[in-house]
Design a protein around this motif. Structure first.
Motif, PDB file in Angstrom:
ATOM      1  N   LEU A   7       0.810  -1.189   0.000  1.00 56.12           N
ATOM      2  CA  LEU A   7       0.000   0.000   0.000  1.00 56.12           C
ATOM      3  C   LEU A   7       0.856   1.255   0.000  1.00 56.12           C
ATOM      4  O   LEU A   7       1.967   1.282   0.497  1.00 56.12           O
ATOM      5  CB  LEU A   7      -0.905   0.018   1.219  1.00 56.12           C
ATOM      6  N   SER A 172      -4.173  -5.997  -0.261  1.00 56.52           N
ATOM      7  CA  SER A 172      -3.324  -4.997   0.370  1.00 56.52           C
ATOM      8  C   SER A 172      -3.909  -4.708   1.736  1.00 56.52           C
ATOM      9  O   SER A 172      -5.076  -5.022   2.015  1.00 56.52           O
ATOM     10  CB  SER A 172      -3.321  -3.709  -0.461  1.00 56.52           C
ATOM     11  N   ALA A 174      -4.742  -1.978   2.282  1.00 56.49           N
ATOM     12  CA  ALA A 174      -5.779  -1.046   1.828  1.00 56.49           C
ATOM     13  C   ALA A 174      -7.086  -1.749   1.503  1.00 56.49           C
ATOM     14  O   ALA A 174      -8.108  -1.096   1.299  1.00 56.49           O
ATOM     15  CB  ALA A 174      -5.288  -0.271   0.611  1.00 56.49           C
ATOM     16  N   ARG A 177      -8.770  -1.633   5.348  1.00 60.83           N
ATOM     17  CA  ARG A 177      -9.013  -0.387   6.062  1.00 60.83           C
ATOM     18  C   ARG A 177      -9.057   0.766   5.059  1.00 60.83           C
ATOM     19  O   ARG A 177      -8.694   0.613   3.900  1.00 60.83           O
ATOM     20  CB  ARG A 177      -7.923  -0.147   7.102  1.00 60.83           C
ATOM     21  N   GLY A 178      -9.500   1.923   5.515  1.00 56.55           N
ATOM     22  CA  GLY A 178      -9.578   3.088   4.642  1.00 56.55           C
ATOM     23  C   GLY A 178      -8.449   4.076   4.824  1.00 56.55           C
ATOM     24  O   GLY A 178      -8.403   5.099   4.142  1.00 56.55           O
ATOM     25  N   SER A 179      -7.520   3.770   5.713  1.00 53.12           N
ATOM     26  CA  SER A 179      -6.484   4.736   6.084  1.00 53.12           C
ATOM     27  C   SER A 179      -5.110   4.378   5.554  1.00 53.12           C
ATOM     28  O   SER A 179      -4.100   4.806   6.107  1.00 53.12           O
ATOM     29  CB  SER A 179      -6.410   4.837   7.613  1.00 53.12           C
ATOM     30  N   ALA A 181      -4.196   4.200   1.891  1.00 51.20           N
ATOM     31  CA  ALA A 181      -3.806   4.652   0.555  1.00 51.20           C
ATOM     32  C   ALA A 181      -4.857   5.608   0.023  1.00 51.20           C
ATOM     33  O   ALA A 181      -5.833   5.931   0.705  1.00 51.20           O
ATOM     34  CB  ALA A 181      -3.633   3.455  -0.382  1.00 51.20           C
ATOM     35  N   TYR A 185      -6.821   3.378  -5.186  1.00 51.56           N
ATOM     36  CA  TYR A 185      -6.130   2.160  -4.793  1.00 51.56           C
ATOM     37  C   TYR A 185      -6.924   1.395  -3.736  1.00 51.56           C
ATOM     38  O   TYR A 185      -7.087   0.170  -3.820  1.00 51.56           O
ATOM     39  CB  TYR A 185      -4.744   2.512  -4.262  1.00 51.56           C
ATOM     40  N   THR A 186      -7.441   2.117  -2.748  1.00 51.73           N
ATOM     41  CA  THR A 186      -8.222   1.482  -1.689  1.00 51.73           C
ATOM     42  C   THR A 186      -9.452   0.786  -2.256  1.00 51.73           C
ATOM     43  O   THR A 186      -9.749  -0.373  -1.910  1.00 51.73           O
ATOM     44  CB  THR A 186      -8.636   2.526  -0.640  1.00 51.73           C
ATOM     45  N   LYS A 189      -8.502  -2.380  -4.228  1.00 56.04           N
ATOM     46  CA  LYS A 189      -8.117  -3.519  -3.414  1.00 56.04           C
ATOM     47  C   LYS A 189      -9.304  -4.148  -2.691  1.00 56.04           C
ATOM     48  O   LYS A 189      -9.347  -5.360  -2.469  1.00 56.04           O
ATOM     49  CB  LYS A 189      -7.034  -3.104  -2.418  1.00 56.04           C
ATOM     50  N   HIS A 190     -10.286  -3.332  -2.332  1.00 56.13           N
ATOM     51  CA  HIS A 190     -11.529  -3.902  -1.811  1.00 56.13           C
ATOM     52  C   HIS A 190     -12.210  -4.746  -2.890  1.00 56.13           C
ATOM     53  O   HIS A 190     -12.794  -5.798  -2.590  1.00 56.13           O
ATOM     54  CB  HIS A 190     -12.461  -2.788  -1.330  1.00 56.13           C
TER      55      HIS A 190
END
Length: 280
Positions: A7, A172, A174, A177-179, A181, A185-186, A189-190
């Motif tokens: 990340l 990742s 990421a 969590r949301g904190s 990247a 990108y976040t 990866k979700h």
């Protein structure tokens, strides 16, 4: 395009001072190869030219597998092949977002792919949503999500026919969590985590395992071009809990375990290989 496992908030170039911390954290860890763990198997590894992808391709080859090493940077693949004399490595310069390139990867595997490590990908520019450009969003999703999906879609028919196969995607921290990247990108990866779980459910009864690894701080050569201080400033407040970074070889150990029969009873898992960061 390079490996995407790390990340943005936790990536450290190889010449960064944090590399010293990685060396210290890793001093107690010793790579222990399992001879012939991948003997007789063909494993596609994307992003194999550098970072986590290269480390994974190297580990699989050293453990007896035939590696189809994929990267958009062919010169990096030439170096990989040179570094592994006498081992089974087939280099394929390819863009995983391109259908013609996907066909070329399948051809290089000579009709049989036993396992796939989806590691290729790109970072975003750390931007928050209100600053997000269409170009950044579309490019990040094209590589990290579409490319991952395209290769999975391509290898699954053969795995279904044989009733066996293992796929490991790269999520990742990421994805957890949301904190960690930027917004693109976040979100990508979700999406990878969701694609992994859906596929595990769909194909598990057919003998195909689909898992993902979620790397934490890792020493790589990835560079992040920051376009605005807004996102990095907000993300910086979460860095105090970061564990020490590790080298790509440590992540390759987690990935190859998931790829192998050692993880026979593991399916649909997003495995955090992050030094405990996700537990903080």
């Amino acid at each position: 395009m390079t490996d995407q496992g790390n990340l943005a908030a936790a990536e450290f170039p190889t010449d960064d001072p944090m590399a010293a911390a990685a060396a210290a954290a890793e001093a107690a860890w010793t790579e222990r190869l399992t001879p012939d763990r991948f003997a007789g198997r063909t494993v596609v590894v994307t992003g194999a030219g550098s970072g986590i992808g290269r480390a994974t391709a190297t580990r699989v080859a050293r453990e007896g597998g035939h590696v189809v090493a994929v990267d958009v940077a062919e010169e990096r693949l030439d170096d990989l092949v040179t570094a592994l004399p006498g081992l089974q490595v087939t280099a394929v310069g390819a863009d995983i977002t391109d259908d013609t390139s996907i066909a070329g990867i399948l051809e290089a595997a000579d009709g049989r792919i036993d396992a796939l490590a989806n590691i290729a990908g790109i970072m975003d520019d750390m931007s928050a949503l209100h600053e997000m450009t269409d170009a950044v969003w579309q490019r990040v999703f094209a590589v990290n999500v579409d490319g991952t999906m395209k290769l999975m879609r391509a290898v699954l028919p053969g795995m279904l026919e044989r009733g066996a196969g293992s796929i490991v995607n790269t999520a990742s921290e990421a994805a957890l969590r949301g904190s960690a990247a930027g917004a693109a990108y976040t979100a990508s990866k979700h999406a990878v985590a969701g694609l992994t779980k859906s596929s595990a459910f769909m194909y598990g009864p057919s003998g195909i395992r689909v898992n993902a690894v979620a790397p934490g701080p890792t020493i790589t050569n990835i560079e992040v071009k920051v376009t605005s201080p807004f996102g990095p400033t907000r993300l910086g407040s979460a860095r105090g809990i970061l564990p020490a970074p590790v080298t790509a070889a440590v992540l390759a150990s987690s990935i190859t375990w998931l790829l192998s029969d050692d993880a026979f009873n593991v399916n649909g898992v997003v495995l955090a290989s992050d030094g405990g960061w996700s537990a903080a």
